[in-house]
Motif scaffolding. Structure first.
Motif, PDB file in Angstrom:
ATOM      1  N   THR A 108       0.689  -1.132   0.079  1.00 20.05           N
ATOM      2  CA  THR A 108       0.163   0.004   0.236  1.00 20.05           C
ATOM      3  C   THR A 108       0.945   1.136   0.054  1.00 20.05           C
ATOM      4  O   THR A 108       0.637   2.221  -0.981  1.00 20.05           O
ATOM      5  CB  THR A 108      -0.862  -0.070   1.232  1.00 20.05           C
ATOM      6  OG1 THR A 108      -1.777  -1.069   1.031  1.00 20.05           O
ATOM      7  CG2 THR A 108      -1.775   1.397   1.291  1.00 20.05           C
ATOM      8  N   ALA A 109       1.847   1.251   0.756  1.00 25.47           N
ATOM      9  CA  ALA A 109       2.686   2.317   0.926  1.00 25.47           C
ATOM     10  C   ALA A 109       3.524   2.345  -0.412  1.00 25.47           C
ATOM     11  O   ALA A 109       3.965   3.715  -0.880  1.00 25.47           O
ATOM     12  CB  ALA A 109       3.809   2.363   2.218  1.00 25.47           C
ATOM     13  N   ALA A 110       4.054   1.331  -0.895  1.00 27.37           N
ATOM     14  CA  ALA A 110       4.678   1.310  -2.114  1.00 27.37           C
ATOM     15  C   ALA A 110       3.771   1.960  -3.285  1.00 27.37           C
ATOM     16  O   ALA A 110       4.382   2.874  -4.346  1.00 27.37           O
ATOM     17  CB  ALA A 110       5.125  -0.020  -2.454  1.00 27.37           C
ATOM     18  N   SER A 192      -0.517  12.650   2.806  1.00 23.73           N
ATOM     19  CA  SER A 192      -0.845  11.295   2.750  1.00 23.73           C
ATOM     20  C   SER A 192      -1.604  10.832   3.834  1.00 23.73           C
ATOM     21  O   SER A 192      -1.265  11.155   4.862  1.00 23.73           O
ATOM     22  CB  SER A 192       0.610  10.340   2.800  1.00 23.73           C
ATOM     23  OG  SER A 192       0.243   9.095   2.452  1.00 23.73           O
ATOM     24  N   CYS A 193      -2.896  10.539   3.513  1.00 21.76           N
ATOM     25  CA  CYS A 193      -3.849  10.345   4.392  1.00 21.76           C
ATOM     26  C   CYS A 193      -4.162   8.670   4.507  1.00 21.76           C
ATOM     27  O   CYS A 193      -4.510   8.025   3.570  1.00 21.76           O
ATOM     28  CB  CYS A 193      -5.299  10.931   4.105  1.00 21.76           C
ATOM     29  SG  CYS A 193      -5.279  12.566   3.884  1.00 21.76           S
ATOM     30  N   ALA A 194      -4.096   8.124   5.742  1.00 18.73           N
ATOM     31  CA  ALA A 194      -4.115   6.730   5.980  1.00 18.73           C
ATOM     32  C   ALA A 194      -5.054   6.486   7.373  1.00 18.73           C
ATOM     33  O   ALA A 194      -4.450   6.157   8.234  1.00 18.73           O
ATOM     34  CB  ALA A 194      -2.755   6.031   5.994  1.00 18.73           C
ATOM     35  N   THR A 195      -6.578   6.785   7.242  1.00 21.84           N
ATOM     36  CA  THR A 195      -7.235   6.714   8.099  1.00 21.84           C
ATOM     37  C   THR A 195      -8.444   5.747   7.863  1.00 21.84           C
ATOM     38  O   THR A 195      -8.640   5.586   6.533  1.00 21.84           O
ATOM     39  CB  THR A 195      -7.731   8.011   8.784  1.00 21.84           C
ATOM     40  OG1 THR A 195      -8.676   8.643   7.819  1.00 21.84           O
ATOM     41  CG2 THR A 195      -6.562   9.130   8.804  1.00 21.84           C
ATOM     42  N   LEU A 196      -9.320   5.522   8.777  1.00 20.53           N
ATOM     43  CA  LEU A 196     -10.544   4.671   8.668  1.00 20.53           C
ATOM     44  C   LEU A 196     -11.766   5.838   8.875  1.00 20.53           C
ATOM     45  O   LEU A 196     -12.891   5.496   9.345  1.00 20.53           O
ATOM     46  CB  LEU A 196     -10.589   3.686   9.578  1.00 20.53           C
ATOM     47  CG  LEU A 196      -9.513   2.513   9.388  1.00 20.53           C
ATOM     48  CD1 LEU A 196      -9.637   1.466  10.315  1.00 20.53           C
ATOM     49  CD2 LEU A 196      -9.378   2.093   7.797  1.00 20.53           C
ATOM     50  N   LEU A 215      -4.786   9.677  -0.949  1.00 20.32           N
ATOM     51  CA  LEU A 215      -5.653   9.116  -0.125  1.00 20.32           C
ATOM     52  C   LEU A 215      -5.681   7.695  -0.088  1.00 20.32           C
ATOM     53  O   LEU A 215      -6.161   6.985  -1.104  1.00 20.32           O
ATOM     54  CB  LEU A 215      -7.122   9.614  -0.580  1.00 20.32           C
ATOM     55  CG  LEU A 215      -7.297  11.085  -0.802  1.00 20.32           C
ATOM     56  CD1 LEU A 215      -8.579  11.516  -1.460  1.00 20.32           C
ATOM     57  CD2 LEU A 215      -7.118  11.608   0.483  1.00 20.32           C
ATOM     58  N   VAL A 216      -5.333   6.848   0.893  1.00 23.42           N
ATOM     59  CA  VAL A 216      -5.139   5.609   1.388  1.00 23.42           C
ATOM     60  C   VAL A 216      -5.936   4.983   2.071  1.00 23.42           C
ATOM     61  O   VAL A 216      -6.516   3.772   1.784  1.00 23.42           O
ATOM     62  CB  VAL A 216      -3.649   5.481   1.839  1.00 23.42           C
ATOM     63  CG1 VAL A 216      -3.426   3.810   2.076  1.00 23.42           C
ATOM     64  CG2 VAL A 216      -2.582   6.018   0.996  1.00 23.42           C
ATOM     65  N   VAL A 292      -7.563   2.074  -3.427  1.00 23.94           N
ATOM     66  CA  VAL A 292      -8.281   1.154  -2.399  1.00 23.94           C
ATOM     67  C   VAL A 292      -7.759  -0.048  -2.314  1.00 23.94           C
ATOM     68  O   VAL A 292      -7.986  -1.166  -1.619  1.00 23.94           O
ATOM     69  CB  VAL A 292      -9.998   1.319  -2.817  1.00 23.94           C
ATOM     70  CG1 VAL A 292     -10.558   2.291  -2.693  1.00 23.94           C
ATOM     71  CG2 VAL A 292     -10.052   0.413  -4.152  1.00 23.94           C
ATOM     72  N   GLY A 293      -6.654  -0.069  -3.080  1.00 18.66           N
ATOM     73  CA  GLY A 293      -5.880  -1.580  -3.043  1.00 18.66           C
ATOM     74  C   GLY A 293      -6.125  -2.252  -4.252  1.00 18.66           C
ATOM     75  O   GLY A 293      -7.240  -2.503  -4.592  1.00 18.66           O
TER      76      GLY A 293
END
Length: 313
Positions: A108-110, A192-196, A215-216, A292-293
């Protein structure tokens, strides 16, 4: 069949090689059916099971099963866990069972860093990370691999967690925890946003010309990290059209509000990497990458783990 732990995944993978593996896999393509997405209703809140298969035409076969439990934060546990089964392609024989949580975090980070390499300004040197979960430090590492990052700011709902994370990176960057999200967004080249989150955290009026918004987090239609104006002001790119149109809450809710149309999506990663469609239009443009992966990413990361591990053996 080998069992490869989270520690082995992290000890084997390196950001430059993984990012390039992802880029090559997006260019070449794989067979990737739609992922199975199952909501699990529990007394402590809803959890999610994802099943994600993919295979090469003449190569590896893989499948990930991952559980997403947002409520695990209350128990001090990672929100994401699971496993990945990698098989050889000639006979379908299993080769490895790989820790799925670690593999997911790395890929995901990559993928975010790969998108930033294609979309952010080459001179981008300041990074804001929104969120303090397991993925946050990896996003710092990955983005610093592709851009000359020297300033990092971290925002989270829990100031103690953001302060602790900032302390981890203070010897490498000008790194601080922040509480004023509006100011931090306005000062960052890459956000870079990585939240739920299920409510917008980033407002479009805060974004400055030339910035890149990654937006992760929000991976379900009910989740979102941005308001609609973030998208109306920006050139919007996605990891895959299928995933974005099916599960990306930021995009789907903006479409429901009339702030975005499917035709506004500029390109998916494969089109950017093959040159089929262009990236940012100018240094003044604001770019958004929504992911979204994708099972393609998991397969690429699993192959990288397997082959890098074999090379070291």
């Amino acid at each position: 069949m080998r069992v490869i732990s989270a520690q082995e995944v992290s000890g084997t993978l390196a950001w430059p090689a993984l990012i390039e593996r992802l880029a090559n896999t997006f260019r070449q393509g794989v067979e990737a059916p739609p992922r199975h997405h199952h909501a699990m209703h529990r007394k402590d809140g809803e959890a999610t099971m994802l099943i994600m298969p993919a295979w090469e035409q003449a190569g590896y076969i893989g499948m990930k099963m991952v559980n997403v439990f947002p409520q695990n934060a209350n128990a001090g546990l990672p929100a994401i866990s699971g496993l990945y089964i990698l098989c050889e392609g000639q006979h379908g024989t299993p080769l490895a069972c790989i820790d799925g949580g670690a593999l997911t975090s790395w890929r995901t980070a990559a993928a975010s860093a790969l998108a930033a390499r294609e979309l952010s300004r080459q001179s981008a040197s300041s990074l804001l990370v929104v969120g303090t979960g397991k993925l946050a430090p990896m996003l710092i590492e990955a983005h610093a691999t592709v851009r000359p990052i020297n300033k990092v700011r971290i925002w989270g709902r829990n100031p103690e967690k953001s302060a602790a994370l900032a302390e981890r990176f203070r010897d490498r960057f000008d790194c601080e925890s922040v509480t004023d999200l509006e100011t931090a967004v306005a000062e960052a080249d890459i956000i870079s946003c990585a939240t739920l989150s299920t409510e917008p955290l980033i407002q479009g009026k805060w974004l400055q010309p030339g910035s890149h918004l990654d937006l992760v987090g929000a991976f379900r239609p009910s989740m979102r990290e941005t308001d609609g104006r973030c998208l109306t002001r920006s050139e919007v790119f996605v990891d895959t059209y299928a995933g974005a149109k099916g599960e990306a809450g930021d995009l789907l809710q903006a479409m429901d509000e009339g702030a975005l149309q499917e035709s506004d999506l500029r390109a998916e990663l494969a089109e950017l990497l093959t040159g089929t469609k262009p990236g940012r239009s100018s240094d003044e443009a604001i770019t958004v990458f929504k992911s979204v992966g994708a099972s393609l990413e998991d397969l690429a990361a699993a192959i990288e783990v397997w082959e890098a591990r074999e090379d070291k053996a």
